[in-house]
Design a protein around this motif. Sequence first.
Motif, PDB file in Angstrom:
ATOM      1  N   CYS A  85       0.958  -1.255  -0.065  1.00 41.02           N
ATOM      2  CA  CYS A  85       0.171   0.007  -0.033  1.00 41.02           C
ATOM      3  C   CYS A  85       0.973   1.458  -0.199  1.00 41.02           C
ATOM      4  CB  CYS A  85      -0.917   0.068   1.183  1.00 41.02           C
ATOM      5  SG  CYS A  85      -1.751   1.507   1.450  1.00 41.02           S
ATOM      6  N   CYS A 106      -6.881   6.178   2.298  1.00 40.58           N
ATOM      7  CA  CYS A 106      -7.007   5.065   0.960  1.00 40.58           C
ATOM      8  C   CYS A 106      -7.176   6.047  -0.180  1.00 40.58           C
ATOM      9  CB  CYS A 106      -7.983   3.982   0.917  1.00 40.58           C
ATOM     10  SG  CYS A 106      -7.996   3.212  -0.535  1.00 40.58           S
ATOM     11  N   CYS A 109      -6.508   2.900  -5.332  1.00 40.31           N
ATOM     12  CA  CYS A 109      -5.509   2.639  -6.273  1.00 40.31           C
ATOM     13  C   CYS A 109      -5.594   0.896  -6.557  1.00 40.31           C
ATOM     14  CB  CYS A 109      -3.936   2.906  -5.987  1.00 40.31           C
ATOM     15  SG  CYS A 109      -3.355   1.886  -4.569  1.00 40.31           S
ATOM     16  N   CYS A 112      -3.521  -3.067  -3.255  1.00 41.72           N
ATOM     17  CA  CYS A 112      -3.765  -4.056  -2.155  1.00 41.72           C
ATOM     18  C   CYS A 112      -4.644  -5.337  -2.658  1.00 41.72           C
ATOM     19  CB  CYS A 112      -4.238  -3.304  -0.982  1.00 41.72           C
ATOM     20  SG  CYS A 112      -5.706  -2.756  -1.323  1.00 41.72           S
TER      21      CYS A 112
HETATM   22  S1  SF4 Z   1      -6.288   0.711  -2.461  1.00 40.61           S
HETATM   23 FE1  SF4 Z   1      -5.365  -0.343  -1.227  1.00 40.61          FE
HETATM   24  S2  SF4 Z   1      -3.266  -0.176  -1.785  1.00 40.61           S
HETATM   25 FE2  SF4 Z   1      -4.508   1.624  -2.610  1.00 40.61          FE
HETATM   26  S3  SF4 Z   1      -4.139   3.243  -0.982  1.00 40.61           S
HETATM   27 FE3  SF4 Z   1      -6.180   2.198  -0.912  1.00 40.61          FE
HETATM   28  S4  SF4 Z   1      -5.546   0.443   0.826  1.00 40.61           S
HETATM   29 FE4  SF4 Z   1      -3.769   1.210   0.080  1.00 40.61          FE
END
Ligand code: SF4
Lengths: 243, 325
Positions: A85, A106, A109, A112
Amino acid sequence: MTQLALVIDLNVCVGCHACVTSCKQWNTSGPAGYMSDDNPYDKDPTGTFFNRVQSFEVGEYPHTETVHFPKSCLHCEDPPCVPVCPTGASYKRPQDGIVLVDYDKCIGCKYCSWACPYGVREVDEHLKVMKKCTLCVDRIYDTALPEAERKPACVMACPTSARLFGDVHDPDSEVSVAIRENGGYQLMPEWGTKPANHYLPRRKTRIQIHDDELLRADNPLKKEGRKPRVVIDEHTLDDVTSW
Amino acid sequence: MHPAFSVIFLTTLSGVGQGLFLALFTGQSYAALGLVRVNDSPTFYTVGSFIALLFLGAGLAASFFHLGRPERGWRAASQWRTSWLSREVIVLPAFMAVVFVFGLLHYMGWDPNIIGADNPLQGQLSLFVGMLGALICLALFVCTGMIYACIRFLQEWHSSLTVVNYLLLGTASGFTLATAYAALYAPNLLTLFGVWAAIITFAGLISRSASLIRNARIKYKSTLQTAIGVRHATIAQSSQGLMGGSFNTREFFHGASQLMFKSIKWIFLVLVFPVPLALLWAGMNLHAPALLLAAFVVQYLGLIAERWFFFAQANHPQNLYYQTI
Ligand code: SF4
Ligand code: SF4
């Protein structure tokens, strides 16, 4: 160190989806914001869920068995989803091992979700952040609730008690005993993620009964049935006893 | 995986920008060492850097379309200790800054001798900045490649070939563009760029084919048996617990027909490698900038297909849980 987790008994789960609906109800009404749906009562309904119940058919007809398989974040002890992340929104709590997403950090993206082999993270299509099971972190520490209700909503809802909740690092907890005594296992052990959630396998409960156990030889009722006949040519007790 | 156009454009556009910058730096180094004739057009490097910046900026812009919450994008720079994505988020703007300075030095003609006044080497400061830029550029290729290569259960990506391919294919497209650019404004660099473009494209063909061969022979570590932990040879899903699709069915399946999937592989193999090589050869021999520009356009379109295939080919283990409605 504490590691809270669920233990799911596949021997008991009947696939009723009560955990799915109670999870959605609790978490969509919580302070972290709703879990969005699209077309809930229409064609192609879709939405965000933390928990899904899937079904698998094992074996070949007619020797098949249906395994109902509830699936949610396993709160891995070595979670591959956390280090990738870029924002630090995904993290593992040191105090109880729950893996959480900070919805305020968050950026959506989705990286994760690529890094979780189990497919339990789902992007909320309207709030545009990543969502996943929190083990009802807003419930299990709530002292306003009676002690017996400080459990995840799914555990409370399960009508067959197929879901156990507790600390898998405490060897005497209900979950640790269940894992130890009933062959609890982890999903996809090949990736070394060390999931905290465990599953209990299908077990056949059989007792061995032999015929003589069904027809008791020493049944006292039967004994009374064969009443002793008086043997005439022998002395009776009265004959040999001098009163 | 589902190929997202935002990421396809991010990686291909920034690859062009990076390759173009590497070409400019190569050209200047060769000229400084006296291996090619020094440029007569003073603005060649300035405009070239500007074009590279345009590509990098377009890639950066495309990346924002990938984010659900682009306004929080700055947060992505915080986890550089563990996340390759975070590292890329830092290195890409840093690289753009260096390219900007490189272009600016050439524009201002501000090039003091930093090694020593009597050293005959020309343009020492811009060469130094260029060297720094080249290092950051390589770091950026590594970051981009590692974002994919570091996910160990996406077995198609988990290989050093992924990083090598990003490096070679990006550099090849940048050198091809540089060849067309040089044909128009700096003929003295035409052969240098053209030959390097051909060599790197050929090297890319080798490494991309190697990864295609590797991926065709992959044995998947996860099976339905390990996914649900039932040890039986025959397991079939009868329900995935939802009927109208979910994030899991949209994000992890490419959704294209097998025919389309296979054809895109052949389309990119033709468009990225043989066609640009032939056009480069023809354009250099006939001194036709239009052919060289066509080489770049064809190769870039091919790279879009290549990137689509790169994503579509990766098979995520979570797909085991989403086989039937
Ligand atoms: S989508 Fe997942 S990897 Fe991306 S910022 Fe949010 S928690 Fe982090
Ligand atoms: S199950 Fe997936 S989301 Fe949950 S901790 Fe493990 S890797 Fe992360």
